[in-house]
Design an enzyme around this catalytic site. Sequence first.
Site, PDB file in Angstrom:
ATOM      1  CD  GLU A 209      43.580  47.947  32.855  1.00 53.45           C
ATOM      2  OE1 GLU A 209      43.126  47.104  33.514  1.00 53.45           O
ATOM      3  OE2 GLU A 209      44.875  48.422  33.214  1.00 53.45           O
TER       4      GLU A 209
ATOM      5  CB  CYS B 118      48.683  48.120  35.414  1.00 53.85           C
ATOM      6  SG  CYS B 118      50.265  47.983  36.114  1.00 53.85           S
TER       7      CYS B 118
ATOM      8  CD  GLU C 251      50.174  47.940  40.324  1.00 54.36           C
ATOM      9  OE1 GLU C 251      49.067  48.223  39.519  1.00 54.36           O
ATOM     10  OE2 GLU C 251      51.198  47.907  39.524  1.00 54.36           O
TER      11      GLU C 251
ATOM     12  CE  LYS D  27      44.897  32.619  41.527  1.00 54.14           C
ATOM     13  NZ  LYS D  27      45.329  32.363  40.425  1.00 54.14           N
TER      14      LYS D  27
ATOM     15  N   GLY E 290      46.070  43.124  39.513  1.00 48.18           N
ATOM     16  CA  GLY E 290      45.351  42.416  38.657  1.00 48.18           C
ATOM     17  C   GLY E 290      44.013  43.703  38.435  1.00 48.18           C
TER      18      GLY E 290
HETATM   19  P1  NAI Z   1      41.836  39.268  37.144  1.00 46.74           P
HETATM   20  O1  NAI Z   1      42.107  40.523  37.963  1.00 46.74           O
HETATM   21  O2  NAI Z   1      40.578  38.661  37.231  1.00 46.74           O
HETATM   22  O3  NAI Z   1      43.107  38.196  37.525  1.00 46.74           O
HETATM   23  C1  NAI Z   1      44.349  38.538  38.094  1.00 46.74           C
HETATM   24  C2  NAI Z   1      44.493  37.327  39.315  1.00 46.74           C
HETATM   25  O4  NAI Z   1      43.363  37.405  40.175  1.00 46.74           O
HETATM   26  C3  NAI Z   1      44.594  36.061  38.556  1.00 46.74           C
HETATM   27  O5  NAI Z   1      45.602  35.257  39.312  1.00 46.74           O
HETATM   28  C4  NAI Z   1      43.068  35.370  39.131  1.00 46.74           C
HETATM   29  O6  NAI Z   1      43.206  34.166  39.055  1.00 46.74           O
HETATM   30  C5  NAI Z   1      42.964  36.242  40.388  1.00 46.74           C
HETATM   31  N1  NAI Z   1      41.468  36.277  40.607  1.00 46.74           N
HETATM   32  C6  NAI Z   1      40.474  36.305  39.975  1.00 46.74           C
HETATM   33  N2  NAI Z   1      39.372  36.453  40.631  1.00 46.74           N
HETATM   34  C7  NAI Z   1      39.837  36.061  41.917  1.00 46.74           C
HETATM   35  C8  NAI Z   1      38.947  36.192  42.977  1.00 46.74           C
HETATM   36  N3  NAI Z   1      37.533  36.438  43.088  1.00 46.74           N
HETATM   37  N4  NAI Z   1      39.434  36.204  44.303  1.00 46.74           N
HETATM   38  C9  NAI Z   1      41.018  35.975  44.290  1.00 46.74           C
HETATM   39  N5  NAI Z   1      41.703  35.973  43.057  1.00 46.74           N
HETATM   40  C10 NAI Z   1      41.173  36.475  42.011  1.00 46.74           C
HETATM   41  O7  NAI Z   1      42.128  39.613  35.644  1.00 46.74           O
HETATM   42  P2  NAI Z   1      41.760  39.045  34.331  1.00 46.74           P
HETATM   43  O8  NAI Z   1      40.301  38.306  34.232  1.00 46.74           O
HETATM   44  O9  NAI Z   1      42.928  37.806  33.956  1.00 46.74           O
HETATM   45  O10 NAI Z   1      42.023  40.022  33.238  1.00 46.74           O
HETATM   46  C11 NAI Z   1      40.906  41.113  32.982  1.00 46.74           C
HETATM   47  C12 NAI Z   1      41.351  42.357  32.898  1.00 46.74           C
HETATM   48  O11 NAI Z   1      42.005  42.681  34.083  1.00 46.74           O
HETATM   49  C13 NAI Z   1      42.248  42.653  31.882  1.00 46.74           C
HETATM   50  O12 NAI Z   1      41.637  42.958  30.531  1.00 46.74           O
HETATM   51  C14 NAI Z   1      43.007  43.919  32.158  1.00 46.74           C
HETATM   52  O13 NAI Z   1      42.239  44.922  32.109  1.00 46.74           O
HETATM   53  C15 NAI Z   1      42.918  43.583  33.897  1.00 46.74           C
HETATM   54  N6  NAI Z   1      44.224  43.292  34.348  1.00 46.74           N
HETATM   55  C16 NAI Z   1      44.973  44.222  34.774  1.00 46.74           C
HETATM   56  C17 NAI Z   1      46.349  43.810  35.270  1.00 46.74           C
HETATM   57  C18 NAI Z   1      47.200  44.836  35.980  1.00 46.74           C
HETATM   58  O14 NAI Z   1      48.501  44.687  35.949  1.00 46.74           O
HETATM   59  N7  NAI Z   1      46.401  45.778  36.545  1.00 46.74           N
HETATM   60  C19 NAI Z   1      46.884  42.549  35.233  1.00 46.74           C
HETATM   61  C20 NAI Z   1      45.999  41.657  34.664  1.00 46.74           C
HETATM   62  C21 NAI Z   1      44.681  42.041  34.182  1.00 46.74           C
END
Ligand code: NAI
Length: 493
Positions: A389, A289, A255, A180, A233
């Site tokens: 972050e 990240c 991660e 996904k 994420g």
């Molecule tokens: P997120 O962690 O919520 O999204 C990442 C992925 O997880 C997306 O594909 C999203 O659709 C999915 N997702 C979200 N909620 C989920 C759930 N309950 N169950 C399963 N999948 C789920 O991150 P978001 O909201 O896009 O960004 C918010 C913050 O997260 C950013 O400001 C950043 O600080 C952090 N982030 C960190 C990343 C990294 O590489 N470590 C990458 C993206 C965001």
Amino acid sequence: MTVAERTGTVSHFIGGDEVPSASGRTFPAIDPSTGAEIAQVAFGEAEDVDRAVAAGRAAFESGAWSRAAPGHRATVLRRLADLIRADAERIGRIESMDTGKPIAQATAEVNVAADFVTYFAGHAELPNGRTYPADAGYFVYTVREPYGVVGAISPWNYPFLLACWKTAPALAVGNSVVLKMAEQTPLSTAELGRLTLEAGMPAGVFNVVHGDGPTTGAALVAHPQVKKLTFTGSTATGQAILRSAADHIKSVHLELGGKTPNIVFGDADMEQAIAGSLFTAFYNTGQICTSGSRLLVQRKDSDRVIEAFVERARGIRVGDPGDSTSQLGPLVSEEQFQRVTGYIEEGRRGGARLALGGGRPQVPVAGGYYVEPTIFVDVTPDMRIAREEIFGPVLSVLTFDDEDEAVRIANDVMYGLAATIWTTDLGRAFRVAQKIDAGIIWTNCPHYLPVNVPYEGHKMSGLGEDLGVEALQTFTHLKTHCVNFNGARMAWA
Ligand code: NAI
Ligand code: MG
């Protein structure tokens, strides 16, 4: 030609076919450099996820991939890597449009993704078990077997690269995958399904479902047939996934976020340290990240270092991702724009001093989610901009007196993903690396990560090993076989 032009609406890729959602529901893909809609994308719900997992399971059970000769899986994956390389410019253009990454950077990432696939192809043929000393007449060995269907959930900061990084090692050892992609950046990976078929991967082994987190992602996480999850994420979403995974005792690889300290000691090669610190703070608009989002400078030379640093940061060219001279594009979405500008406001209110940026840059097209490279000085370790972050081009500068204080500040956050040290004193490099609680430490080389090198987040930054031969463990589980080959009777009753 964009994906949308090729297919009308961007579809899921399930069982070897491009299919719409059962409900017909779609969502828009947005170009963050303008805010304009560039395609409609199928929105997956539980029924679509179920269909994809069933396709993955059926392919797994057929053995066409899971029990194929190891050399065959390796050959198919190498072919896939070559197909990705051949298509890199087009995929890079799609990626640039969907993420706001400068075009050259986006294309380079597609080629790195291909390198990951080539590297992991070799995993199909690596040894995957051990024999154990046992009693006379007994033979004991282990094999590491694929889980079946692996659920992969990917973020928007490196969409195509992470799609390959997460799925290639899982596929190499015989798993099927349901991927996904992040809802902000679905387009580039929509190209991957077709390429897997062209490379000779059986239909159903690789599947992509588009949609958001709470509906699509959560359905994949909760699916009882998905025994292994790999997620990149935010820490908050990682926690939600781990909780949901408890219902079926799933193995989860995470991660997550970071607040990477980038420590410049007084003995560093300053020219090298300033250029490298600029790169790790702002590259990819700070959306990594492992971004070096906390610059720690030795107090005795902080004025001189900060001044030189700010001067260099002024020269960063922010602009249209399609322009080959742009170094920095917009943030990925309106939501991230609000979030990052919220942190800038918070930094101001919290008493930090703005040494550069803080606003919207002058760019040719209005409406994009651009933020200026922003540097806060006089930051103290207790401020939110020093602890959380931000995931944007926002750097917090802190100062320290000695090695011990630098280590203390570096470790004083909930994250432990990465750290960078700038020094010419190798003794110091090893001493500090030993004391910092993080998964990967870079001395004079932030983001150095050749395809064969593993890493793992510490503290709230992750769970489980990623990349390298370590990925073999991550995407297989252990089976032990004890054989009594001499007719010995069990001594009981
Ligand atoms: P997120 O962690 O919520 O999204 C990442 C992925 O997880 C997306 O594909 C999203 O659709 C999915 N997702 C979200 N909620 C989920 C759930 N309950 N169950 C399963 N999948 C789920 O991150 P978001 O909201 O896009 O960004 C918010 C913050 O997260 C950013 O400001 C950043 O600080 C952090 N982030 C960190 C990343 C990294 O590489 N470590 C990458 C993206 C965001
Ligand atoms: Mg987009």
